[in-house]
Write an enzyme that holds these catalytic residues in place. Sequence first.
Site, PDB file in Angstrom:
ATOM      1  N   GLU A 277       2.806  39.762  59.338  1.00 53.85           N
ATOM      2  CA  GLU A 277       2.636  39.884  60.790  1.00 53.85           C
ATOM      3  C   GLU A 277       2.248  38.535  61.407  1.00 53.85           C
ATOM      4  OE1 GLU A 277       1.501  44.031  62.456  1.00 53.85           O
ATOM      5  OE2 GLU A 277      -0.275  42.803  62.722  1.00 53.85           O
ATOM      6  N   HIS A 298       8.443  47.087  34.170  1.00 55.87           N
ATOM      7  CA  HIS A 298       9.395  48.081  33.664  1.00 55.87           C
ATOM      8  C   HIS A 298      10.267  48.623  34.785  1.00 55.87           C
ATOM      9  CE1 HIS A 298       7.490  48.294  29.622  1.00 55.87           C
ATOM     10  NE2 HIS A 298       6.515  47.731  30.341  1.00 55.87           N
ATOM     11  N   LYS A 412       7.943  50.466  69.551  1.00 55.93           N
ATOM     12  CA  LYS A 412       7.109  51.329  70.406  1.00 55.93           C
ATOM     13  C   LYS A 412       7.850  51.676  71.686  1.00 55.93           C
ATOM     14  CE  LYS A 412       2.646  49.509  68.910  1.00 55.93           C
ATOM     15  NZ  LYS A 412       1.471  48.741  69.309  1.00 55.93           N
TER      16      LYS A 412
END
Length: 424
Positions: A277, A298, A412
């Site tokens: 961010e 793995h 948003k």
Amino acid sequence: MKLDLTEALSQEQLEAQKQRVLDAFETLVGRNGAGNDFLGWIDLPENYDREEYDRILKAAARIRETAEALVVVGIGGSYLGARAVIEALSPSYDRQTPEILFAGNQLSAQEMAELLDYLKGKTFAINVISKSGTTTEPAIAFRLLKSLLEENVGAEKARELIFATTDRQKGALKTLADDAGYETFVVPDDIGGRFTVLTAVGLLPIAVAGIDCDALMAGAQTMRQTTLQADFDQNPALSYAAARLAMMENDKKTEIFVAYEPKLHYFQEWWKQLAGESEGKEGKGLYPTSVGNTTDLHSLGQWIQEGPSIHFETVLWFDEAVRDVAVPEDADNLDGLNYLAGKPLHFVNEQAMRGTRQAHVEGGVPNILLTAKRLDAETLGELIYFFEVTIGVTGYALGINPFNQPGVEFYKKNMFHLLGKPGF
Ligand code: PA5
């Protein structure tokens, strides 16, 4: 804490970034760069509100005495720091009460329904954390949890079990908390969400989990002294920032934060937010990702060893295990493991780390090794501050504002439009 860059880049490559990093550091500590109104975290380990700190510890003690669980309601910087520290320093099994639960960090209906079922009839506390007070995810979660708590214990008792951490004087949550009479704590004006773990945002849940906040702050104080030196050779945050910049110049696109301790999963998540961010702007910045080894050896280990060469690794290793066990001797030795009999498991883990490091370096993956003493509150305080300074310096060296997050608004706006929010 030791930083080993020898398997990542040459001394010349490091030197080539030195002036750029020192200039960026000057901008940060001189407080004259973009976003300089969000630098309250720099002095925080020394300069925090002692009266509020005492109130946090007292509130935590009350919650520990009276509640079966604490639900931390927040998203992004308003929960990741607390979760990172709590998960890193709490036992993985058989934790003491109160249980710490996290909500309001996504919008899953199933998660919420299951949480409400689980809390039905229980006496739980809520710490709702939102600087803006208007973030959709925690706001919805808080409505639902508050209503359940009132049903469980009655409105009067619920009032004593709800704690709001928000802006000092403005915002929807501040108004709501003052109206309802909840105890409130402050998200400082000059500290952005992802830098708030050492404020009330992180400290109240961390204290409820029984973690030593004094030691956490002491670790940050120690690292503050180390990383506020303008001496490139004495300041590991500057070398680490230089190494990251050199990686970007060398066309590396992603930094993989590697841990060999599952308790660090949320610390890695916190770091990903801090780096991503802060730096991911204007087409710049490393993509921060993480693996938990040896588990991921793995699965993603194959890609790291032989995939496209766009990455480097930063490995966090602890010299000492907080607890250890030895591999037992077995008379039949059918699994062929007796060559390890009596060896501490931490030793085995260390050889896995060293062997992987060598393999990845030989496979062309640059490797930065950060070694700390042991996973405790003081070390975690050091690491938090170390990464904060590094990210601030790297951001300024990239020429971006590391302390805003304009890109977060785009989803948003669309979501509010689709939901029919007035004005969107
Ligand atoms: O780091 C940040 O600033 C963000 O991740 C915020 O913490 C997050 O968006 C939550 O915001 P608020 O605390 O206003 O609810």
